[in-house]
Design an enzyme around this catalytic site. Structure first.
Site: not given
Ligand code: ACO
Length: 333
Positions: A118, A260, A290
């Site tokens: 990214c 970003h 993204n």
């Molecule tokens: N829909 C519904 N529920 C979901 C989904 C979904 N798409 N995805 C995960 N869940 C559930 C999980 O299973 C979990 O359930 P549980 O509590 O029963 O185990 C619950 O939702 C919470 O999951 P978390 O992973 O704790 O959710 P979080 O608030 O951390 O959000 C997310 C997840 C959106 C991926 C966040 O961590 C994030 O954005 N991280 C950054 C990732 C990123 O930006 N990656 C890009 C890659 S590289 C770059 O560009 C930098």
């Protein structure tokens, strides 16, 4: 030795026509629009159509034609192509050379692909700046173009909601002596202690794709979302502080912040850490999700075209991606 300042001569972007909404994704995996919007700010994303050549090089050709028109230049005015992509069209020939061909450039200019995930486009701008500053080149095309839909596991709700396709470019060139445009300061970094938090291991030379691997679903991206979230927030904020300090500027001097676009909560957390006014932050993650190395140049182009970013404005840019690579730029547009 005489040195020169770097100016953004023109910007352009191209987004695929096909829109994939959160509701569309919810038909395939267990998720819903409200969850996705609350956790990420994403409402929809664009998906490439190969029959329309919405490949990284194909999108880059369209975006570059817009940037050339904005800069009042012709394709053969480009002296070097720097092309960031996490997964370009193919291994060989490189996407930058394919782009040279699609643009009809006949001047045999250099053409280089770079993968810094990214952060790719934000990595290439300081390199182009160094080459313009020293007088090596006068006009360099810097591309960020991605077709992440091709390696998004559409059955994994943890990752498939986050990504989209698209391309942004900028033509960087030598500023005239009477112009104020310049790149004040830049920072590049990578924290490889966190390299395993975002991976796509299959398909390289260390892990060739085999039938067993496909059957075991090992050819998709894996991500530790929470670790990425924490690192992204901390790193982008500290890079912003560093480029400001290196340039002897403060946040008050900044007209626009182009971060970003990975997740609205990450953008808000970086903004809060820095203490920047929310109305100075350019956001389009809601429309495109993204798009990896394309997010910063696409957001920059949209803000230039709709008149928010004007000549003379001071713009802060920051990116973060797999590696975990990261970078920051402070410039006068
Ligand atoms: N829909 C519904 N529920 C979901 C989904 C979904 N798409 N995805 C995960 N869940 C559930 C999980 O299973 C979990 O359930 P549980 O509590 O029963 O185990 C619950 O939702 C919470 O999951 P978390 O992973 O704790 O959710 P979080 O608030 O951390 O959000 C997310 C997840 C959106 C991926 C966040 O961590 C994030 O954005 N991280 C950054 C990732 C990123 O930006 N990656 C890009 C890659 S590289 C770059 O560009 C930098």
């Amino acid at each position: 030795m005489k040195t020169f300042n770097t100016k953004i001569l023109g910007t352009g972007s191209y987004m695929p026509e096909k829109i994939l909404t959160n509701d569309d994704i919810a038909k395939r995996v267990e998720t819903n629009h409200q969850w996705i919007v609350e956790r990420t700010g994403i409402c929809e994303r664009r998906i490439s159509d190969l029959s329309k050549d919405e490949t990284p090089s194909g999108m880059a050709a369209r975006a570059t034609m817009k940037a050339l028109a904005a800069a009042n230049l012709q394709p053969n005015d480009i002296e070097l192509i720097l092309f960031a992509s996490t997964l370009p069209d193919q291994v060989m020939p490189n996407a930058a050379s394919v782009l040279q061909h699609k643009l009809g450039i006949t001047n045999l200019c250099g053409a280089l692909d770079v993968n810094a995930a990214c952060s790719g486009w934000v990595y290439l701008v300081p390199m182009a700046n160094a080459m313009i500053k020293t007088g090596m080149y006068k006009r360099i095309l810097v591309v960020g173009s991605e077709m992440l839909s091709s390696f998004n596991n559409w059955d994994d709700r943890n990752t498939c909601i986050l990504f989209g396709d698209g391309c942004g470019v900028a033509i960087l060139g030598r500023a005239e002596d009477n112009e104020e445009s310049q790149i004040y300061s830049t920072v590049l970094a990578s924290d490889s202690t966190k390299k395993d938090h975002l991976t796509l291991l299959a398909g390289g030379s260390a892990k060739r794709i085999t039938i067993d691997m496909l059957e075991n679903n090992e050819h998709w991206m894996t991500m530790n979302g929470q670790e990425i979230f924490k690192a992204a927030t901390k790193t982008m904020a500290s890079h912003c502080e560093k480029v400001l300090a290196d340039a002897g500027k403060t946040l008050d001097d900044v007209n626009w912040f182009v971060p970003h676009q990975a997740n609205l909560r990450i953008i808000e957390a970086v903004g809060n850490r820095l203490g920047i006014a929310p109305e100075k932050v350019i956001i389009n993650v809601n429309k495109y999700a993204n798009t990896s190395s394309a997010t910063v140049p696409v957001a920059l182009d949209e803000a230039v075209r709709d008149g928010r970013i004007k000549r003379g404005d001071i713009v802060l840019l920051a990116a973060f991606g797999a590696g975990l690579t990261s970078g920051g730029i402070l410039l006068k547009y």
